[in-house]
Design a protein around this motif. Sequence first.
Motif, PDB file in Angstrom:
ATOM      1  N   LYS A 140      -5.774 -13.765 -26.902  1.00  0.00           N
ATOM      2  CA  LYS A 140      -5.308 -12.698 -27.794  1.00  0.00           C
ATOM      3  C   LYS A 140      -3.951 -13.019 -28.416  1.00  0.00           C
ATOM      4  N   SER A 141      -3.834 -14.196 -28.960  1.00  0.00           N
ATOM      5  CA  SER A 141      -2.569 -14.638 -29.558  1.00  0.00           C
ATOM      6  C   SER A 141      -2.772 -14.989 -31.020  1.00  0.00           C
ATOM      7  N   LYS A 142      -1.688 -14.996 -31.776  1.00  0.00           N
ATOM      8  CA  LYS A 142      -1.732 -15.364 -33.178  1.00  0.00           C
ATOM      9  C   LYS A 142      -0.948 -16.659 -33.372  1.00  0.00           C
ATOM     10  N   LEU A 143      -1.654 -17.708 -33.794  1.00  0.00           N
ATOM     11  CA  LEU A 143      -1.031 -19.014 -34.008  1.00  0.00           C
ATOM     12  C   LEU A 143      -1.159 -19.389 -35.473  1.00  0.00           C
ATOM     13  N   THR A 144      -0.049 -19.780 -36.074  1.00  0.00           N
ATOM     14  CA  THR A 144      -0.038 -20.222 -37.469  1.00  0.00           C
ATOM     15  C   THR A 144       0.745 -21.523 -37.570  1.00  0.00           C
ATOM     16  N   ASP A 145       0.115 -22.546 -38.149  1.00  0.00           N
ATOM     17  CA  ASP A 145       0.788 -23.843 -38.312  1.00  0.00           C
ATOM     18  C   ASP A 145       1.447 -24.269 -37.002  1.00  0.00           C
ATOM     19  N   ALA A 146       0.652 -24.429 -35.977  1.00  0.00           N
ATOM     20  CA  ALA A 146       1.178 -24.760 -34.655  1.00  0.00           C
ATOM     21  C   ALA A 146       0.391 -25.896 -34.030  1.00  0.00           C
ATOM     22  N   ILE A 147       1.063 -26.657 -33.186  1.00  0.00           N
ATOM     23  CA  ILE A 147       0.425 -27.679 -32.358  1.00  0.00           C
ATOM     24  C   ILE A 147       0.550 -27.222 -30.918  1.00  0.00           C
ATOM     25  N   VAL A 148      -0.585 -27.116 -30.226  1.00  0.00           N
ATOM     26  CA  VAL A 148      -0.592 -26.670 -28.833  1.00  0.00           C
ATOM     27  C   VAL A 148      -1.178 -27.800 -27.979  1.00  0.00           C
ATOM     28  N   SER A 149      -0.425 -28.262 -27.002  1.00  0.00           N
ATOM     29  CA  SER A 149      -0.815 -29.436 -26.224  1.00  0.00           C
ATOM     30  C   SER A 149      -1.620 -29.072 -24.983  1.00  0.00           C
ATOM     31  N   HIS A 150      -2.146 -30.101 -24.331  1.00  0.00           N
ATOM     32  CA  HIS A 150      -3.022 -29.948 -23.179  1.00  0.00           C
ATOM     33  C   HIS A 150      -2.366 -29.142 -22.065  1.00  0.00           C
ATOM     34  N   GLY A 151      -3.199 -28.392 -21.362  1.00  0.00           N
ATOM     35  CA  GLY A 151      -2.740 -27.694 -20.172  1.00  0.00           C
ATOM     36  C   GLY A 151      -1.895 -26.464 -20.423  1.00  0.00           C
ATOM     37  N   VAL A 199       5.715 -12.575 -26.507  1.00  0.00           N
ATOM     38  CA  VAL A 199       6.662 -13.613 -26.942  1.00  0.00           C
ATOM     39  C   VAL A 199       6.448 -13.933 -28.415  1.00  0.00           C
ATOM     40  N   THR A 200       7.556 -14.133 -29.140  1.00  0.00           N
ATOM     41  CA  THR A 200       7.506 -14.579 -30.531  1.00  0.00           C
ATOM     42  C   THR A 200       8.254 -15.907 -30.641  1.00  0.00           C
ATOM     43  N   ILE A 201       7.543 -16.918 -31.100  1.00  0.00           N
ATOM     44  CA  ILE A 201       8.139 -18.251 -31.272  1.00  0.00           C
ATOM     45  C   ILE A 201       8.016 -18.642 -32.735  1.00  0.00           C
ATOM     46  N   GLN A 202       9.148 -18.923 -33.373  1.00  0.00           N
ATOM     47  CA  GLN A 202       9.183 -19.251 -34.799  1.00  0.00           C
ATOM     48  C   GLN A 202      10.094 -20.466 -34.995  1.00  0.00           C
ATOM     49  N   ASP A 203       9.584 -21.486 -35.692  1.00  0.00           N
ATOM     50  CA  ASP A 203      10.392 -22.678 -35.989  1.00  0.00           C
ATOM     51  C   ASP A 203      10.998 -23.231 -34.701  1.00  0.00           C
ATOM     52  N   ALA A 204      10.149 -23.691 -33.809  1.00  0.00           N
ATOM     53  CA  ALA A 204      10.648 -24.108 -32.502  1.00  0.00           C
ATOM     54  C   ALA A 204       9.823 -25.247 -31.934  1.00  0.00           C
ATOM     55  N   THR A 206       2.858 -14.620 -30.275  1.00  0.00           N
ATOM     56  CA  THR A 206       2.819 -15.031 -31.677  1.00  0.00           C
ATOM     57  C   THR A 206       3.590 -16.337 -31.821  1.00  0.00           C
ATOM     58  N   VAL A 207       2.932 -17.343 -32.355  1.00  0.00           N
ATOM     59  CA  VAL A 207       3.546 -18.660 -32.522  1.00  0.00           C
ATOM     60  C   VAL A 207       3.370 -19.090 -33.966  1.00  0.00           C
ATOM     61  N   ASN A 208       4.470 -19.382 -34.646  1.00  0.00           N
ATOM     62  CA  ASN A 208       4.425 -19.779 -36.058  1.00  0.00           C
ATOM     63  C   ASN A 208       5.325 -20.979 -36.295  1.00  0.00           C
ATOM     64  N   HIS A 209       4.744 -22.021 -36.912  1.00  0.00           N
ATOM     65  CA  HIS A 209       5.513 -23.221 -37.276  1.00  0.00           C
ATOM     66  C   HIS A 209       6.242 -23.772 -36.053  1.00  0.00           C
ATOM     67  N   ALA A 210       5.462 -24.154 -35.052  1.00  0.00           N
ATOM     68  CA  ALA A 210       6.066 -24.587 -33.797  1.00  0.00           C
ATOM     69  C   ALA A 210       5.172 -25.582 -33.072  1.00  0.00           C
TER      70      ALA A 210
END
Length: 509
Positions: free
Chosen positions: A383-394, A417-422, A401-405
Motif C-alpha cells: 500500500k505504498s506510492k512509488l514514483t521514479d524510484a529504484i527499490v533494491s532486493h530485500g 514515511v515520505t521520502i523525496q529526492d533521497a 510515499t517514495v518519489n525520485h529516490a
Amino acid sequence: MQTTCSASAAFVGAREQRRCGTMRQSMAGRQLPAKAAGGRAPSAQRLAQRDLRVEAAAKQEARTLPEGSTRSQTNTVLAVILGGGAGTRLYPLTKNRAKPAVPIGGAYRLIDVPMSNCINSGISKIYILTQFNSTSLNRHLARTYNFGASGVRFGGEGFVEVLAATQTPTDKEWFQGTADAVRQYAWLFRDIKNRNVEDIVILSGDHLYRMDYMKFVDYHRATGADVTIGCLPVDAKRASDFGLMKIDKDGRIVEFAEKPKGDALEKMRVDTTVLGLSPEAAKQQSFIASMGIYVFKKELMLDLLDKNKASHDFGGEIIPMTAKDHKVMAYLFNGYWEDIGTIESFFNANLALTHNPPNFQFHDPQGPIYTSPRFLPPAKVIKSKLTDAIVSHGSYLRECTVNHAIIGLRSRIMDGVTIQDAMVMGCDYYESDAQREALIKSGGVPMGIGAGSTLRNVIVDKNARIGDNVQIINKEGVQEAAREDEGFFIRSGIVVVLRNQTIAPGTII
C-alpha cells in the motif's frame, strides 16, 4: 525494482560473446547539465540529446581504426585500477570505506564499474591498488571477482589481485600519488606472468560510465601512440572544471591546462571534428577534457616511472612531461561519463538513475555492470506510492510515499514515511521481528526509517536508525555543517546521515 549480475557467473559468456564480435559498446547519451535535486528535463529532450550522442559516437567509432585493422589479443593487455586516496571530498561516506567501495545505484559499488568494463572488454589481467580504508573494498572484491586461483575462468592466465600500499626495503612511504602507486609495484609488471603484456590501461575507481577498453587499446596501437588519453568533448560552461587538452589535426596532444578560466580557457578551444564529432556537435563542444584514464606502452611507462621518481601523478606530471618527446594521442569517448568526486556529484548521479529514461543503466544486455551475488528475497511493497524510484532486493516498504529516490538493500520503510529526492543505502544485515520489538521496548530505534518520518534532499548511509516522526529536511537551508557528534553532516546543502548512526524519534534537522 532492479536485478543485478554476478561477475563470476557471467564472465565466460561475456568473453565468448566478445570473441564472436557480438559485444557492442553501449552508446548511452551524456548526462544533461546538473540540475537541482528533484529537477528533471523533459523525457523528449533527454531522448533527443541521447540520439545525437549515439549518432556522433557511432561516427567516431567507425573512424577509430584504419580499414582492415583487427582487434588486439586481450591477453597482451593489463588493467590497473587506482583505488583512490583518502576521498576527503566524499566524506563522511568515506569515513570507514575506500572511495571505490562507496555504494551506488542501490545494489552496486563504484569499483564494480571499471571491473565490469574490464570483464566486458575481455581484459582478464587486473590489479587494484588500494591504500585508505580498504577493508570493505577488499571484502567486496573477494566475494565478487574471485574467479578461482587457477585462473581457469580466464583461460589460465587471468587474475584479479589487490595490491595494497606497503613498505619494502626500497619503498618506505605510502603511495604519494597515482604514478607513485604504480611505480612502487613496477617490479610486478616485469614479472614472468606479465611477460606477454604490451600495454597497460590505467583506470580510476570512482567514475560512472560504460566503455569497451579494447577499442581504446586498438586505437592506441593503430595510431602508433606511446600514450593515449581518454577524453570527453565538453562545452564552455563545463570546460573550466576539467583538465583540458589541445590537439593538432591528427589528434596528437600538444598542450595541457588544468581548469583554465578566461583567456586561458579560450586558448584551449580545438576542432573536435578531428576526433569524429559532427560539425554541429563540434561547434557546441569545442573543448576536450581528460577522463583520467590512460593506455601506456608497458616498457615506456616503466621507463618513465623509473627516470622521473620525483613525479608522483600521471595527469599532472608524468603525461605532460611525456608529451614533449613522445607521441601522446587523444581518444574520444562520447558516451555518458560522470566523475563521482564530491557529495553533490555523487548525489545527483544517483538520482539521475531514477529518470525515465536514465542516462545510464546498470543492466545492459550487451555489457552489464556486475556486483556481488546476493541471496535476498524480492522487495515487498505494501500500500505504498512509488514514483521514479529504484527499490533494491530485500527491502520492505509499508504504506509510505517514495518519489525520485533510491532505496538500497534490506531497507525498511515504515508507515506514513515520505521520502523525496533521497538515497537510502539500506542495511548490511536483517534485524528479526523479535529483535526490533525488544529494541522498541527498551527505548531503542530499529534499523530503517521510522513511522511518520520525512526525508528530503538526504543521503542515509548503511545501517542507520531513523526514529519515528523524524524530519530530515534541512529546515534552515544550511549549506555546510560538520555535526558528526549528532550523527550527520551537511555537504552542499545535502544532509548525510552517517553509517550506523541513530537519529532519535522526533528529531528535526
